[in-house]
Design a protein around this motif. Structure first.
Motif, mmCIF file in Angstrom:
data_model
loop_
_atom_site.group_PDB
_atom_site.id
_atom_site.type_symbol
_atom_site.label_atom_id
_atom_site.label_comp_id
_atom_site.label_asym_id
_atom_site.label_seq_id
_atom_site.Cartn_x
_atom_site.Cartn_y
_atom_site.Cartn_z
ATOM 1 N N TYR A 1 31.651 47.506 39.044
ATOM 2 C CA TYR A 1 31.419 47.301 40.464
ATOM 3 C C TYR A 1 32.645 47.765 41.233
ATOM 4 C CZ TYR A 1 27.632 44.375 38.759
ATOM 5 O OH TYR A 1 26.518 43.917 38.108
ATOM 6 N N SER B 1 40.869 33.505 46.644
ATOM 7 C CA SER B 1 39.826 34.467 46.340
ATOM 8 C C SER B 1 38.590 33.722 45.882
ATOM 9 C CB SER B 1 40.267 35.468 45.272
ATOM 10 O OG SER B 1 40.258 34.873 43.994
ATOM 11 N N VAL C 1 35.869 46.418 39.120
ATOM 12 C CA VAL C 1 35.805 45.494 37.992
ATOM 13 C C VAL C 1 34.944 46.119 36.899
ATOM 14 C CG1 VAL C 1 33.890 44.263 39.104
ATOM 15 C CG2 VAL C 1 35.134 43.183 37.218
ATOM 16 N N TRP D 1 40.362 43.718 46.200
ATOM 17 C CA TRP D 1 39.636 44.098 45.001
ATOM 18 C C TRP D 1 39.249 45.563 45.086
ATOM 19 C CZ3 TRP D 1 39.628 40.358 41.457
ATOM 20 C CH2 TRP D 1 39.661 39.030 41.871
ATOM 21 N N TYR E 1 34.603 34.321 43.897
ATOM 22 C CA TYR E 1 33.575 35.121 43.248
ATOM 23 C C TYR E 1 32.458 35.337 44.263
ATOM 24 C CZ TYR E 1 29.958 36.217 39.743
ATOM 25 O OH TYR E 1 28.964 36.801 38.996
ATOM 26 N N SER F 1 29.258 39.638 41.905
ATOM 27 C CA SER F 1 29.521 40.738 40.977
ATOM 28 C C SER F 1 30.998 41.044 40.904
ATOM 29 C CB SER F 1 28.756 41.994 41.401
ATOM 30 O OG SER F 1 29.107 42.357 42.715
ATOM 31 N N SER F 2 31.710 40.758 41.953
ATOM 32 C CA SER F 2 33.153 40.949 41.949
ATOM 33 C C SER F 2 33.771 39.802 42.727
ATOM 34 C CB SER F 2 33.530 42.305 42.530
ATOM 35 O OG SER F 2 33.114 42.408 43.871
ATOM 36 N N GLY F 3 34.696 40.114 43.608
ATOM 37 C CA GLY F 3 35.354 39.049 44.334
ATOM 38 C C GLY F 3 35.797 39.492 45.707
ATOM 39 N N PHE G 1 39.170 38.527 48.518
ATOM 40 C CA PHE G 1 40.413 37.805 48.764
ATOM 41 C C PHE G 1 40.480 37.323 50.203
ATOM 42 C CE2 PHE G 1 42.994 38.142 45.061
ATOM 43 C CZ PHE G 1 42.700 39.339 44.443
ATOM 44 N N TYR H 1 35.220 34.404 36.021
ATOM 45 C CA TYR H 1 34.555 34.723 37.298
ATOM 46 C C TYR H 1 35.555 35.050 38.403
ATOM 47 C CZ TYR H 1 30.281 33.077 35.141
ATOM 48 O OH TYR H 1 29.216 32.910 34.313
ATOM 49 N N CYS H 2 36.256 36.150 38.187
ATOM 50 C CA CYS H 2 37.204 36.679 39.175
ATOM 51 C C CYS H 2 38.466 35.846 39.292
ATOM 52 C CB CYS H 2 36.564 36.828 40.557
ATOM 53 S SG CYS H 2 35.127 37.877 40.565
ATOM 54 N N GLU I 1 38.723 28.154 39.399
ATOM 55 C CA GLU I 1 37.534 27.297 39.449
ATOM 56 C C GLU I 1 37.784 26.077 40.350
ATOM 57 O OE1 GLU I 1 36.102 26.494 35.500
ATOM 58 O OE2 GLU I 1 35.922 28.629 35.027
ATOM 59 N N TYR J 1 33.960 28.964 42.132
ATOM 60 C CA TYR J 1 34.858 29.936 41.511
ATOM 61 C C TYR J 1 35.856 30.440 42.537
ATOM 62 C CZ TYR J 1 31.491 29.882 37.700
ATOM 63 O OH TYR J 1 30.674 29.497 36.673
ATOM 64 N N SER K 1 39.824 30.803 43.476
ATOM 65 C CA SER K 1 41.146 30.891 42.835
ATOM 66 C C SER K 1 42.216 30.985 43.908
ATOM 67 C CB SER K 1 41.231 32.118 41.931
ATOM 68 O OG SER K 1 40.219 32.124 40.962
ATOM 69 N N TYR L 1 40.051 43.900 36.191
ATOM 70 C CA TYR L 1 39.987 44.324 37.576
ATOM 71 C C TYR L 1 41.142 45.267 37.890
ATOM 72 C CZ TYR L 1 36.584 40.684 38.738
ATOM 73 O OH TYR L 1 35.453 39.903 38.809
#
Lengths: 109, 118
Positions: B59, A91, B50, B47, A93, A96-98, A100, B102-103, A52, A34, A36, B35
């Motif tokens: 989160y 970025s 989210v 970030w 995954y 739970s979040s991401g 960069f 997924y982000c 992805e 995941y 991006s 987000y």
């Protein structure tokens, strides 16, 4: 989360190809498919270019491609054009979040 | 057309609060997570928070935990970011963005600027 590592700058002449790397860890880039990539022109909002790892949203030229090997993802821009000059951010995954990357300024010479 | 429009930014003093809003149109708001992403002047993307499509999970980046609250009202197609105890380090352009996978953020607003200074 620690930021992903990108080179601060990259450059190429029109028509050439350039590849930007994005290095993380097994907890982010290496752990999930995941990743991006975003393009951001000055004063503009980011634009999703790859998601992805290697999928292109509708409308993104096929000159843009993505890949991943281990903990490092890559964005390749083929056939460079003047309008490709911008900042690029990766970025990933992270469960739970991401997170960069720090961004890469791409200059078209 | 599909779009997100942020509002609520401004110039405030340290320690004060702001609430950002992000109104969505052109798609089914309740089907997507969202987000908040910020960008300090001359810096990269970060970030912030989210929220899942139904608001069940939220989160935050460590630097805003306990100070910022993300929320949504699916009946109003609106995303919020309540920001308390603001400091100079919160000065940034704040973007809301739609999660497609997924982000991966496929729709972004134009951003709203938050400046914290004394």
């Amino acid at each position: 989360q620690s930021a992903l590592t990108q080179p601060p700058s990259a450059s190429g002449s029109p028509g050439q190809s350039v590849t930007i790397s994005c290095t993380g860890t097994s907890s982010d880039v290496g752990g999930y498919n995941y990743v991006s990539w975003y393009q951001q022109h000055p004063g503009k909002a980011p634009k999703l270019m790859i998601y992805e790892v290697s999928k292109r949203p509708s409308g993104v030229p096929d000159r843009f491609s993505g890949s991943k090997s281990g903990n490092t993802a890559s964005l390749t821009v083929a056939g460079l054009q003047a309008e490709d000059e911008a900042d690029y951010y990766c970025s990933s995954y992270v469960g739970s979040s991401g997170v960069f990357g720090g961004g890469t300024k791409l200059t078209v010479l | 057309q599909v779009q997100l429009v942020e509002s609520g930014g401004g110039v405030v003093q340290p320690g004060t609060s702001l609430r950002l809003s992000c109104v969505a149109s052109g798609f089914t708001f309740s089907r997507h997570g969202f987000y908040w992403v910020r960008q300090a002047p001359g810096k990269g993307l970060e970030w912030v928070a989210v929220i899942w499509y139904d608001g069940s999970k939220k989160y935050y980046v460590d630097s805003v935990k306990g100070r910022f609250t993300i929320s949504r009202d699916n009946s109003k197609n609106t995303l919020y970011l309540e920001m308390n105890s603001l400091s100079a380090e919160d000065t940034a352009m704040y973007y809301c963005a739609r999660d497609v996978s997924y982000c991966s953020l496929d729709v972004w607003g134009q951003g709203t600027t938050v400046t914290v200074y004394s």
